[in-house]
Scaffold this active site. Sequence first.
Site, PDB file in Angstrom:
ATOM      1  N   PRO A 185       0.786  -1.228   0.000  1.00 46.97           N
ATOM      2  CG  PRO A 185      -0.118  -1.082   2.130  1.00 46.97           C
ATOM      3  CD  PRO A 185       0.522  -2.050   1.188  1.00 46.97           C
ATOM      4  CG  ASN A 186      -0.218   4.263   1.324  1.00 47.06           C
ATOM      5  OD1 ASN A 186      -1.197   4.824   0.855  1.00 47.06           O
ATOM      6  ND2 ASN A 186      -0.240   3.647   2.494  1.00 47.06           N
ATOM      7  NE  ARG A 217       4.095   6.545   1.642  1.00 51.27           N
ATOM      8  CZ  ARG A 217       4.278   5.302   2.024  1.00 51.27           C
ATOM      9  NH1 ARG A 217       4.692   4.393   1.158  1.00 51.27           N
ATOM     10  NH2 ARG A 217       4.068   4.948   3.272  1.00 51.27           N
ATOM     11  CE1 TYR A 277       8.907   4.961   2.779  1.00 50.93           C
ATOM     12  CE2 TYR A 277       7.420   6.835   2.934  1.00 50.93           C
ATOM     13  CZ  TYR A 277       7.863   5.623   3.406  1.00 50.93           C
ATOM     14  OH  TYR A 277       7.267   5.055   4.511  1.00 50.93           O
ATOM     15  CG  ASN A 284       8.331  -2.075   0.239  1.00 50.65           C
ATOM     16  OD1 ASN A 284       7.793  -2.146   1.345  1.00 50.65           O
ATOM     17  ND2 ASN A 284       8.913  -0.968  -0.206  1.00 50.65           N
ATOM     18  CB  ALA A 289       1.502   0.021   6.390  1.00 47.83           C
ATOM     19  CD  GLU A 345      10.807  -7.390   6.170  1.00 42.56           C
ATOM     20  OE1 GLU A 345      10.858  -8.507   6.711  1.00 42.56           O
ATOM     21  OE2 GLU A 345      10.636  -6.334   6.802  1.00 42.56           O
ATOM     22  CG  HIS A 377      11.110  -2.295   4.662  1.00 43.49           C
ATOM     23  ND1 HIS A 377       9.735  -2.268   4.507  1.00 43.49           N
ATOM     24  CD2 HIS A 377      11.395  -3.412   5.357  1.00 43.49           C
ATOM     25  CE1 HIS A 377       9.221  -3.324   5.104  1.00 43.49           C
ATOM     26  NE2 HIS A 377      10.207  -4.042   5.623  1.00 43.49           N
ATOM     27  NE  ARG A 383      10.077   6.020   8.473  1.00 43.84           N
ATOM     28  CZ  ARG A 383       9.116   5.823   7.566  1.00 43.84           C
ATOM     29  NH1 ARG A 383       9.251   4.840   6.671  1.00 43.84           N
ATOM     30  NH2 ARG A 383       8.049   6.583   7.550  1.00 43.84           N
TER      31      ARG A 383
HETATM   32  C1  DQA Z   1       8.241   0.974   3.753  1.00 42.98           C
HETATM   33  C2  DQA Z   1       8.349   1.182   5.263  1.00 42.98           C
HETATM   34  C3  DQA Z   1       7.022   0.921   5.942  1.00 42.98           C
HETATM   35  O1  DQA Z   1       7.140   1.114   7.362  1.00 42.98           O
HETATM   36  C4  DQA Z   1       5.968   1.900   5.431  1.00 42.98           C
HETATM   37  O2  DQA Z   1       4.712   1.616   6.007  1.00 42.98           O
HETATM   38  C5  DQA Z   1       5.897   1.936   3.952  1.00 42.98           C
HETATM   39  C6  DQA Z   1       7.125   1.827   3.158  1.00 42.98           C
HETATM   40  C7  DQA Z   1       9.541   1.335   3.019  1.00 42.98           C
HETATM   41  O3  DQA Z   1       9.685   0.920   1.857  1.00 42.98           O
HETATM   42  O4  DQA Z   1      10.408   2.020   3.569  1.00 42.98           O
HETATM   43  O5  DQA Z   1       4.827   2.141   3.384  1.00 42.98           O
HETATM   44  O6  DQA Z   1       7.952  -0.398   3.511  1.00 42.98           O
END
Ligand code: DQA
Length: 151
Positions: free
Chosen positions: A10-11, A18, A23, A79, A82, A103, A105, A112
């Site tokens: 998501p997002n 964003r 990011y 990825n 959240a 995994e 990120h 964070r």
């Molecule tokens: C994320 C880190 C997560 O905590 C966050 O909710 C994201 C992006 C990252 O790529 O740094 O949406 O996965």
Amino acid sequence: MKTVYVLNGPNLNLLGTREPAIYGRHTLEDVRRLCEEASSEHGFSLVFRQTNHEGQLVDWLHEAGQLHARGELAGVVLNAAAYTHTSVALQDAVNATGVTLIELHISNTHARESFRHHSHIAPVARAVIAGLGVHGYPIAIAGLARVLAAG
Ligand code: DQA
């Protein structure tokens, strides 16, 4: 030719606009291009997707699991955004399918908020990459190639 799945949660469709201080300015299309380059460099075909829905990620892990069962999967770069911090269903899907998964990120989640320090994915991941920006994606694909070569 084996396939690598790069799945984004998501997002991440909003990458580029964003929270750029966290990011960066690269878009999801930029990430796709980086993944295409890395995949062809390592002789993989690429499935690259993004969704804002948890169950869709579960379904795609099942799809990757079918390739894994046929010996056609290089692995998964996930990825989960959240959902990393909340989703037991994603951990169950990785266990159920047996896929090799990295995994990923973009940000360093450990630097964070404390709610980002826990991952439901990490215990079932082969490796975790966090904090290298979008450049973590091609590194993850190279990592899957290395894992495969090592048998
Ligand atoms: C994320 C880190 C997560 O905590 C966050 O909710 C994201 C992006 C990252 O790529 O740094 O949406 O996965």
